[in-house]
Design a protein around this motif. Sequence first.
Motif, PDB file in Angstrom:
ATOM      1  N   LYS A 171      23.193  -0.389   5.915  1.00 14.65           N
ATOM      2  CA  LYS A 171      22.953   0.918   5.284  1.00 14.65           C
ATOM      3  C   LYS A 171      21.558   1.455   5.536  1.00 14.65           C
ATOM      4  O   LYS A 171      21.277   2.594   5.223  1.00 14.65           O
ATOM      5  CB  LYS A 171      23.192   0.807   3.781  1.00 14.65           C
ATOM      6  CG  LYS A 171      24.632   0.530   3.429  1.00 14.65           C
ATOM      7  CD  LYS A 171      24.820   0.479   1.944  1.00 14.65           C
ATOM      8  CE  LYS A 171      26.271   0.207   1.602  1.00 14.65           C
ATOM      9  NZ  LYS A 171      26.486   0.120   0.161  1.00 14.65           N
ATOM     10  N   GLY A 172      20.662   0.625   6.047  1.00 15.22           N
ATOM     11  CA  GLY A 172      19.308   1.089   6.313  1.00 15.22           C
ATOM     12  C   GLY A 172      18.354  -0.077   6.438  1.00 15.22           C
ATOM     13  O   GLY A 172      18.716  -1.236   6.260  1.00 15.22           O
ATOM     14  N   SER A 173      17.104   0.262   6.690  1.00 21.04           N
ATOM     15  CA  SER A 173      16.085  -0.779   6.873  1.00 21.04           C
ATOM     16  C   SER A 173      15.572  -1.264   5.518  1.00 21.04           C
ATOM     17  O   SER A 173      15.761  -0.603   4.486  1.00 21.04           O
ATOM     18  CB  SER A 173      14.926  -0.227   7.692  1.00 21.04           C
ATOM     19  OG  SER A 173      14.226   0.746   6.935  1.00 21.04           O
ATOM     20  N   ALA A 174      14.899  -2.398   5.551  1.00 21.46           N
ATOM     21  CA  ALA A 174      14.305  -2.949   4.335  1.00 21.46           C
ATOM     22  C   ALA A 174      13.253  -1.986   3.785  1.00 21.46           C
ATOM     23  O   ALA A 174      13.160  -1.784   2.568  1.00 21.46           O
ATOM     24  CB  ALA A 174      13.696  -4.318   4.624  1.00 21.46           C
ATOM     25  N   LEU A 175      12.488  -1.387   4.682  1.00 22.90           N
ATOM     26  CA  LEU A 175      11.458  -0.449   4.245  1.00 22.90           C
ATOM     27  C   LEU A 175      12.078   0.739   3.508  1.00 22.90           C
ATOM     28  O   LEU A 175      11.592   1.150   2.453  1.00 22.90           O
ATOM     29  CB  LEU A 175      10.635   0.047   5.432  1.00 22.90           C
ATOM     30  CG  LEU A 175       9.561   1.086   5.104  1.00 22.90           C
ATOM     31  CD1 LEU A 175       8.559   0.528   4.094  1.00 22.90           C
ATOM     32  CD2 LEU A 175       8.864   1.550   6.362  1.00 22.90           C
ATOM     33  N   SER A 176      13.154   1.289   4.022  1.00 27.28           N
ATOM     34  CA  SER A 176      13.781   2.436   3.358  1.00 27.28           C
ATOM     35  C   SER A 176      14.325   2.035   1.990  1.00 27.28           C
ATOM     36  O   SER A 176      14.255   2.816   1.031  1.00 27.28           O
ATOM     37  CB  SER A 176      14.872   3.045   4.230  1.00 27.28           C
ATOM     38  OG  SER A 176      15.942   2.158   4.394  1.00 27.28           O
ATOM     39  N   VAL A 205      11.249   1.706  -0.330  1.00 29.66           N
ATOM     40  CA  VAL A 205      10.726   3.038  -0.643  1.00 29.66           C
ATOM     41  C   VAL A 205      11.645   3.746  -1.643  1.00 29.66           C
ATOM     42  O   VAL A 205      11.186   4.387  -2.595  1.00 29.66           O
ATOM     43  CB  VAL A 205      10.539   3.876   0.645  1.00 29.66           C
ATOM     44  CG1 VAL A 205      10.320   5.336   0.342  1.00 29.66           C
ATOM     45  CG2 VAL A 205       9.385   3.310   1.469  1.00 29.66           C
ATOM     46  N   HIS A 206      12.938   3.617  -1.457  1.00 28.90           N
ATOM     47  CA  HIS A 206      13.908   4.206  -2.378  1.00 28.90           C
ATOM     48  C   HIS A 206      13.718   3.636  -3.790  1.00 28.90           C
ATOM     49  O   HIS A 206      13.711   4.387  -4.775  1.00 28.90           O
ATOM     50  CB  HIS A 206      15.329   3.954  -1.872  1.00 28.90           C
ATOM     51  CG  HIS A 206      16.393   4.504  -2.748  1.00 28.90           C
ATOM     52  ND1 HIS A 206      16.648   5.848  -2.843  1.00 28.90           N
ATOM     53  CD2 HIS A 206      17.255   3.888  -3.586  1.00 28.90           C
ATOM     54  CE1 HIS A 206      17.631   6.041  -3.706  1.00 28.90           C
ATOM     55  NE2 HIS A 206      18.019   4.853  -4.172  1.00 28.90           N
ATOM     56  N   MET A 207      13.555   2.320  -3.881  1.00 26.79           N
ATOM     57  CA  MET A 207      13.321   1.679  -5.180  1.00 26.79           C
ATOM     58  C   MET A 207      12.010   2.185  -5.802  1.00 26.79           C
ATOM     59  O   MET A 207      11.946   2.427  -7.010  1.00 26.79           O
ATOM     60  CB  MET A 207      13.231   0.156  -5.039  1.00 26.79           C
ATOM     61  CG  MET A 207      14.514  -0.536  -4.685  1.00 26.79           C
ATOM     62  SD  MET A 207      15.776  -0.261  -5.928  1.00 26.79           S
ATOM     63  CE  MET A 207      17.033   0.466  -4.909  1.00 26.79           C
ATOM     64  N   ALA A 208      10.983   2.353  -4.973  1.00 28.40           N
ATOM     65  CA  ALA A 208       9.695   2.841  -5.472  1.00 28.40           C
ATOM     66  C   ALA A 208       9.844   4.254  -6.048  1.00 28.40           C
ATOM     67  O   ALA A 208       9.320   4.538  -7.136  1.00 28.40           O
ATOM     68  CB  ALA A 208       8.655   2.826  -4.356  1.00 28.40           C
ATOM     69  N   TYR A 209      10.531   5.129  -5.348  1.00 22.05           N
ATOM     70  CA  TYR A 209      10.749   6.483  -5.852  1.00 22.05           C
ATOM     71  C   TYR A 209      11.518   6.455  -7.168  1.00 22.05           C
ATOM     72  O   TYR A 209      11.149   7.131  -8.132  1.00 22.05           O
ATOM     73  CB  TYR A 209      11.506   7.341  -4.831  1.00 22.05           C
ATOM     74  CG  TYR A 209      10.607   8.015  -3.833  1.00 22.05           C
ATOM     75  CD1 TYR A 209       9.823   9.103  -4.191  1.00 22.05           C
ATOM     76  CD2 TYR A 209      10.539   7.568  -2.521  1.00 22.05           C
ATOM     77  CE1 TYR A 209       8.994   9.730  -3.276  1.00 22.05           C
ATOM     78  CE2 TYR A 209       9.713   8.181  -1.599  1.00 22.05           C
ATOM     79  CZ  TYR A 209       8.949   9.260  -1.985  1.00 22.05           C
ATOM     80  OH  TYR A 209       8.123   9.869  -1.079  1.00 22.05           O
ATOM     81  N   GLN A 210      12.587   5.683  -7.213  1.00 22.71           N
ATOM     82  CA  GLN A 210      13.396   5.621  -8.437  1.00 22.71           C
ATOM     83  C   GLN A 210      12.588   5.120  -9.621  1.00 22.71           C
ATOM     84  O   GLN A 210      12.599   5.730 -10.695  1.00 22.71           O
ATOM     85  CB  GLN A 210      14.602   4.707  -8.232  1.00 22.71           C
ATOM     86  CG  GLN A 210      15.730   5.334  -7.481  1.00 22.71           C
ATOM     87  CD  GLN A 210      16.941   4.424  -7.453  1.00 22.71           C
ATOM     88  OE1 GLN A 210      16.815   3.203  -7.433  1.00 22.71           O
ATOM     89  NE2 GLN A 210      18.111   5.017  -7.444  1.00 22.71           N
ATOM     90  N   ARG A 211      11.898   4.025  -9.431  1.00 19.63           N
ATOM     91  CA  ARG A 211      11.121   3.433 -10.529  1.00 19.63           C
ATOM     92  C   ARG A 211       9.988   4.356 -10.961  1.00 19.63           C
ATOM     93  O   ARG A 211       9.708   4.480 -12.158  1.00 19.63           O
ATOM     94  CB  ARG A 211      10.555   2.070 -10.128  1.00 19.63           C
ATOM     95  CG  ARG A 211      11.585   1.009  -9.849  1.00 19.63           C
ATOM     96  CD  ARG A 211      12.294   0.631 -11.134  1.00 19.63           C
ATOM     97  NE  ARG A 211      13.459  -0.163 -10.866  1.00 19.63           N
ATOM     98  CZ  ARG A 211      13.619  -1.418 -11.246  1.00 19.63           C
ATOM     99  NH1 ARG A 211      12.685  -2.014 -11.936  1.00 19.63           N
ATOM    100  NH2 ARG A 211      14.733  -2.053 -10.954  1.00 19.63           N
ATOM    101  N   ARG A 217       0.832  -1.216   0.000  1.00 23.38           N
ATOM    102  CA  ARG A 217       0.000   0.000   0.000  1.00 23.38           C
ATOM    103  C   ARG A 217       0.861   1.258   0.000  1.00 23.38           C
ATOM    104  O   ARG A 217       0.570   2.218  -0.716  1.00 23.38           O
ATOM    105  CB  ARG A 217      -0.955  -0.001   1.185  1.00 23.38           C
ATOM    106  CG  ARG A 217      -2.133  -0.952   0.971  1.00 23.38           C
ATOM    107  CD  ARG A 217      -3.055  -0.932   2.133  1.00 23.38           C
ATOM    108  NE  ARG A 217      -2.296  -1.505   3.265  1.00 23.38           N
ATOM    109  CZ  ARG A 217      -2.655  -1.460   4.528  1.00 23.38           C
ATOM    110  NH1 ARG A 217      -3.750  -0.854   4.871  1.00 23.38           N
ATOM    111  NH2 ARG A 217      -1.915  -2.008   5.460  1.00 23.38           N
ATOM    112  N   LEU A 218       1.916   1.262   0.795  1.00 16.66           N
ATOM    113  CA  LEU A 218       2.811   2.413   0.837  1.00 16.66           C
ATOM    114  C   LEU A 218       3.479   2.625  -0.521  1.00 16.66           C
ATOM    115  O   LEU A 218       3.526   3.754  -1.029  1.00 16.66           O
ATOM    116  CB  LEU A 218       3.874   2.234   1.923  1.00 16.66           C
ATOM    117  CG  LEU A 218       4.961   3.304   1.984  1.00 16.66           C
ATOM    118  CD1 LEU A 218       4.346   4.668   2.309  1.00 16.66           C
ATOM    119  CD2 LEU A 218       6.016   2.928   3.000  1.00 16.66           C
ATOM    120  N   VAL A 219       3.975   1.558  -1.110  1.00 17.55           N
ATOM    121  CA  VAL A 219       4.641   1.663  -2.409  1.00 17.55           C
ATOM    122  C   VAL A 219       3.658   2.151  -3.470  1.00 17.55           C
ATOM    123  O   VAL A 219       3.980   3.035  -4.272  1.00 17.55           O
ATOM    124  CB  VAL A 219       5.275   0.306  -2.808  1.00 17.55           C
ATOM    125  CG1 VAL A 219       5.738   0.324  -4.251  1.00 17.55           C
ATOM    126  CG2 VAL A 219       6.425  -0.041  -1.882  1.00 17.55           C
TER     127      VAL A 219
END
Length: 177
Positions: free
Chosen positions: A59-64, A67-73, A21-23
């Motif tokens: 380097k960070g959490s799985a969620l981050s 979310v980073h992949m979602a923004y990039q894509r 849902r967040l993605v």
Amino acid sequence: MARLKDGDQEAFTTLFDRHVRLVRRICARILRNETEAEDVAQEVFLFVQRKSNLFDSSKGSALSWIVHMAYQRAIERRRYLVARHFYTREDISETDERVAGQPVIEDDYCPEVVFGRNGLERLLASLSEDQRETLRLHFFQGYTLAEIAANLHQPLGNIRHHYYRGLDKLRKQMFRK
């Protein structure tokens, strides 16, 4: 993520259920289209599943990471859609009136007028198959070089090489005296 790296499909299902849902919301906010957002969200989770070994918890959490992949894509898809006038819904036939001259299509092209008898065959014979196909896709189908690379399953550098070398060969053949 550790379980996903080990190939646990149940871990993927849990990860998907938690974060889809967040993605989807992120993608919808960037793309402003629910269908496109759904497609990108699916791409993101397929990427996460295939490339889970790239995730580094230091380097960070799985969620981050997700979310980073979602923004990039989503941003990549938005650029793609903007370049194709998806958001303006501008029909190509409507833009014909504003373009100087009529667009050339392969069927309308009369090579005998420009090159004389057998001239086109001579020009095309000077090109390699890759150069001919690259130039045909670019000029007559309207593909970008990146799209041609994906279509022909070749690196972008090779396609650029075929494009510029092909143009150079054509130029030399046409202006040879």
